[in-house]
Design a protein around this motif. Structure first.
Motif, short mmCIF file in Angstrom:
data_model
loop_
_atom_site.label_atom_id
_atom_site.label_comp_id
_atom_site.label_asym_id
_atom_site.label_seq_id
_atom_site.Cartn_x
_atom_site.Cartn_y
_atom_site.Cartn_z
N HIS A 1 -34.86 14.56 77.32
CA HIS A 1 -34.01 14.97 78.44
C HIS A 1 -34.77 15.28 79.72
N TYR B 1 -35.28 17.63 84.79
CA TYR B 1 -34.20 17.48 83.83
C TYR B 1 -33.06 16.71 84.49
N GLN C 1 -28.20 13.12 80.23
CA GLN C 1 -28.65 12.15 79.24
C GLN C 1 -27.94 10.83 79.47
N PRO D 1 -27.91 20.41 76.07
CA PRO D 1 -27.62 19.02 75.71
C PRO D 1 -26.16 18.64 75.86
N TRP E 1 -25.62 17.99 79.55
CA TRP E 1 -26.23 16.74 79.99
C TRP E 1 -25.41 15.53 79.54
N ARG E 2 -24.84 15.61 78.37
CA ARG E 2 -24.04 14.48 77.89
C ARG E 2 -22.70 14.41 78.59
#
Length: 834
Positions: A440, A509, A512, A612, A615-616
């Motif tokens: 990431h 960062y 994703q 996470p 980010w997704r």
């Protein structure tokens, strides 16, 4: 173009490699039945056959039949092993699920491998010799932290009597953490156990064989390294122990973050870089040990004898470094290349690389999804492709120019810098998709740090350290050789810490990428490769870049439209108590309730779970963080969210808590990040946030009832918020008192962040009704029915956080709820772990 296709396709080992990858991916990620796997397995030989015929390759049916038979046997054996591992795990889970198996029992076990360090302490793989799990698999035992050379820590091969409470291997509750479990379930581990009391381990017999002797040597060298460093240079000694013998138990968080910030953490993992250096040193020594007179009489020179010597010593080095899976994989790859060099068949190194991949995937199918395997083979393939072209470019351009200048030895240095810099840049570009997808983040200082540190470790630290290990193992007083190495690493650390404090943006960062975006990135890299390989094909490159640009533009338009849709999304996470909720507003911004973990916990819940997910979902900003119970100190990991998701405000009940973690979190967020802290009692009227109307439902501003104890007052002050979006109403109860005037009559979703079974439920909250089709979200408690359903809640759908682990809801303006998991939220290796 046909020449490029022939170079890629016409390699016989490509067919079994593709069939093996298909069987592993289908069997591990999708859990496809054998009939379906083998039905589609026949498509690969047919496709390969037609490609060879189209490319007009000299085709021989007998060889093709033998290759096809080899590929089918290879794929069948792997498929059968995957099925056997799955059956063993299911059988072990069923055995451990019975009530009688939950009691601690004394087992006779054998230590199956070298101890591995973890954030809790040590992990041991045990083979049960008694009990219900015999012949089903291995047990992974968690032990408390001690130094590696402690007599308490068992050694490989020891026979132990241990009193354990075994737990079945269960998938984590969050879908984006299940990829590691999916690979782990085929590694032979069928149960886990934790042990804090060393008195429960009784050594029955000590193993006197080769692995036990090697581990005794490892522990002796471990002690020599740290004794030569002293107390003021333990970090440098920890780096030296990690690089030389693979012991990372003494690496502190500060050192780990330093190497992650500069993108050189791979130096700690003994892999292809270390094995190539050791193999090169052994080859060089092997050729020098042969007498000069004998060299002249050997028809093929001293190289074959040096290769045989290297292959004989290499397994000892693998044992010395702990015989961990990445080390063994790298050792197999190096051994296959050395055997090909010995047989004189290294003219096609890509076929040798394919053979190494086939051997590793046949032995460890789960390696296909490991980041180390992907990075290693991508880097080696990049080097093999680039080196011949670098030689041609050097001989065509810089070499004649430097000969005319007569630089002498300076030309050799420039050649080395050209080769090394170009190779490092190419490897960084080739491995970028894997790093972005799984880690990431990327480090902007990774390339210059690798250009400096890899030669330093390759030419100084590792060779001198290996020589020191060899001499110190024979002569104990030679441990003084570690002193200059520790001093060098100590100076390097001090300089790196100095730069770390002054360089901005050490990690970048970002969201994703989806599978489609990863394909786009790989397509761009392949277009660059095609342009470098065939510089005359400019029209093809321009057309490819144009198509790629249109695809990127379409992807950006798709995500822009998706984030601007008039919908509200809610995600509920299993964390500590109180529970965590994340509300995603139209436009991509979000509001987070809680989310922190205990500061002493080794698992950072915000970094490993909430980040996470964001980010997704393409969430880059969390403007508001709501803390319902800050006095409990559940703020561990929240600084990560504050730094990387642009938190602007933190809302809380307004009562100061002197608990040290909360006090430090408050100070750092104010001073370093400029976050504004606001009291919920100061909001006297509702306000609009991205089209969503938010009002404070608790604590009451004027009608707050004081309790007798200060602790109860703090609990009663937990804030509650009401969200309204057209006909959609959401009420989030934080666990405290509520204002009856601010409560709506009916809502579409009622989220309870704490279990009302342990606290008094406010009377006003019990009068709030749920509309038809509404959802009641509860954290669950110790009993099976922690919430006594009121008459106004009985018709609602109920979801318990503690049971299900993760919930995703998409709600529209009309109040309709959709709890279907988005396809892009989980990957293929995580979707079948239920």
């Amino acid at each position: 173009m046909r020449e490029l296709a022939r170079a890629i396709v016409y390699r016989p080992l490509l067919l079994p490699l593709l069939m093996l990858v298909w069987v592993i991916w289908g069997g591990v990620c999708r859990a496809l039945p054998f009939s379906f796997l083998f039905t589609f397995l026949f498509l690969f030989p047919l496709l390969y056959f037609f490609l060879l015929r189209w490319l007009r390759v000299d085709f021989r049916y007998l060889r093709f039949g033998l290759l096809l038979l080899f590929a089918f046997l290879l794929s069948s054996s792997v498929a059968l092993r995957i099925d056997a591992s799955r059956n063993n795990l299911e059988q072990a889970t069923a055995v451990l699920g019975s009530p009688s198996a939950r009691r601690p029992e004394t087992l006779l076990v054998r230590v199956a491998g070298f101890p591995r360090s973890s954030f809790k302490g040590w992990r041991l793989r045990l083979v049960p010799l008694t009990g219900n799990l015999v012949s089903l698999g291995e047990i992974e035992l968690e032990l408390p932290a001690v130094v590696y050379d402690s007599p308490l820590l068992p050694r490989v091969g020891d026979l132990l009597s241990v009193k354990l409470e075994l737990k079945p291997l269960k998938p984590p509750r969050h879908p984006f953490l299940r990829g590691a479990f999916q690979r782990r379930r085929f590694s032979g581990i069928v149960a886990t156990a934790d042990l804090e009391d060393w008195s429960r381990i009784v050594r029955v017999a000590r193993f006197r064989g080769g692995p036990g002797a090697v581990e005794s040597l490892r522990r002796r060298l471990y002690g020599l390294i740290f004794r030569s460093a002293g107390d003021d240079r333990k970090d440098a000694a920890a780096i030296l122990a990690a690089v030389l013998i693979g012991c990372r138990d003494q690496l502190g968080t500060r050192v780990k973050n330093l190497f992650l910030d500069f993108g050189v953490y791979h130096l700690f993992a003994i892999s292809g870089l270390h094995l190539s250096i050791v193999a090169g040193l052994l080859l060089w020594l092997g050729q020098r040990l042969v007498p000069i007179r004998l060299r002249r009489r050997l028809p093929t020179g001293p190289l074959p004898a040096a290769i045989v010597l290297t292959l004989a010593i290499l397994p000892l080095y693998l044992f010395l470094t702990g015989f961990h899976l990445p080390v063994v994989r790298a050792g197999i790859m190096v051994a296959i290349f050395l055997l090909a060099l010995l047989k004189g068949r290294l003219q096609d190194p890509f076929s040798t690389l394919m053979l190494a991949a086939i051997v590793i995937l046949w032995l460890w199918p789960e390696s296909l999804f490991g980041l180390s395997f992907q990075l290693s083979f991508t880097a080696v393939a990049t080097i093999l492709w680039l080196l011949p072209r670098l030689r041609r470019w050097w001989e065509a351009g810089p070499a004649p120019f430097l000969r005319g200048r007569r630089l002498g030895s300076g030309s050799g240095l420039l050649r080395y810098l050209f080769y090394y810099g170009s190779t490092s840049l190419a490897i960084s570009l080739a491995t970028l998709p894997w790093l972005i997808s799984q880690v990431h983040f990327i480090s902007p200082y990774s390339l210059p740090a690798n250009l400096i540190l890899i030669p330093l470790f390759s030419l100084v630290v590792i060779p001198v350290g290996m020589a020191a290990l060899l001499l110190a193992s024979l002569l104990g007083f030679m441990q003084l050789l570690f002193v200059p190495l520790v001093g060098l690493l100590h100076c390097l650390l001090e300089g790196a810490f100095f730069l770390q404090a002054r360089l901005p943006g050490r990690r970048w960062y970002g969201p994703q990428p989806t599978g489609f975006e990863e394909v786009l990135l790989l397509s761009f890299i392949l277009i660059l490769v095609f342009w470098v390989t065939y510089p005359k094909a400019r029209k093809m490159v321009v057309c490819g870049l144009l198509i790629l640009f249109m695809a990127v533009l379409g992807d950006w338009a798709w995500w822009s439209w998706r984030q601007s849709r008039p919908r509200v999304s809610l995600a509920a996470f299993v964390g500590g108590r109180p529970q965590s909720l994340l509300l995603e507003m139209p436009g991509g911004e979000a509001l987070l309730f809680n989310g922190g973990s205990y500061t002493k916990s080794g698992f950072s819940f915000p970094e490993k779970v909430i980040a996470p997910y964001c980010w997704r979902r393409r969430i880059t900003r969390i403007p508001v963080l709501v803390l319902t119970e800050p006095q409990r100190g559940l703020v561990g990991g929240l600084l990560f969210l504050v730094e990387h998701f642009k938190v602007e405000e933190i809302w809380y009940h307004g009562i100061w808590s002197g608990y040290p973690p909360f006090r430090d979190f408050n100070r750092i967020t104010r001073d370093r990040f400029g976050v504004r802290w606001r009291k919920l009692t100061s909001f006297s009227s509702s306000w609009i946030f991205n089209g969503v109307e938010i009002s404070v439902a608790g604590p009451p501003a004027n009608d707050f009832v004081m309790a007798e104890s200060r602790r109860q007052n703090l609990l009663d002050l937990a804030p509650s918020l009401n969200f309204r979006y057209d006909r959609l109403d959401l009420l989030v109860w934080g666990g405290g008192q509520v204002d009856d005037v601010q409560l709506p009559r009916e809502v579409n979703l009622l989220a309870l962040l704490v279990a009302p079974g342990s606290r008094h439920l406010p009377p006003g909250l019990g009068r709030v009704g749920l509309r038809d089709g509404g959802i009641l979200l509860t954290p669950g408690g110790r009993s099976r029915s922690p919430v006594r359903l009121l008459p106004v809640w009985k018709r609602a759908r109920r979801w318990r956080v503690k049971e299900d682990g993760f919930l995703f809801l998409a709600l529209d303006r009309e109040g309709r709820c959709d709890d279907k998991m988005p396809a892009d939220l989980i990957s293929g290796c995580q979707s079948d772990c239920e």
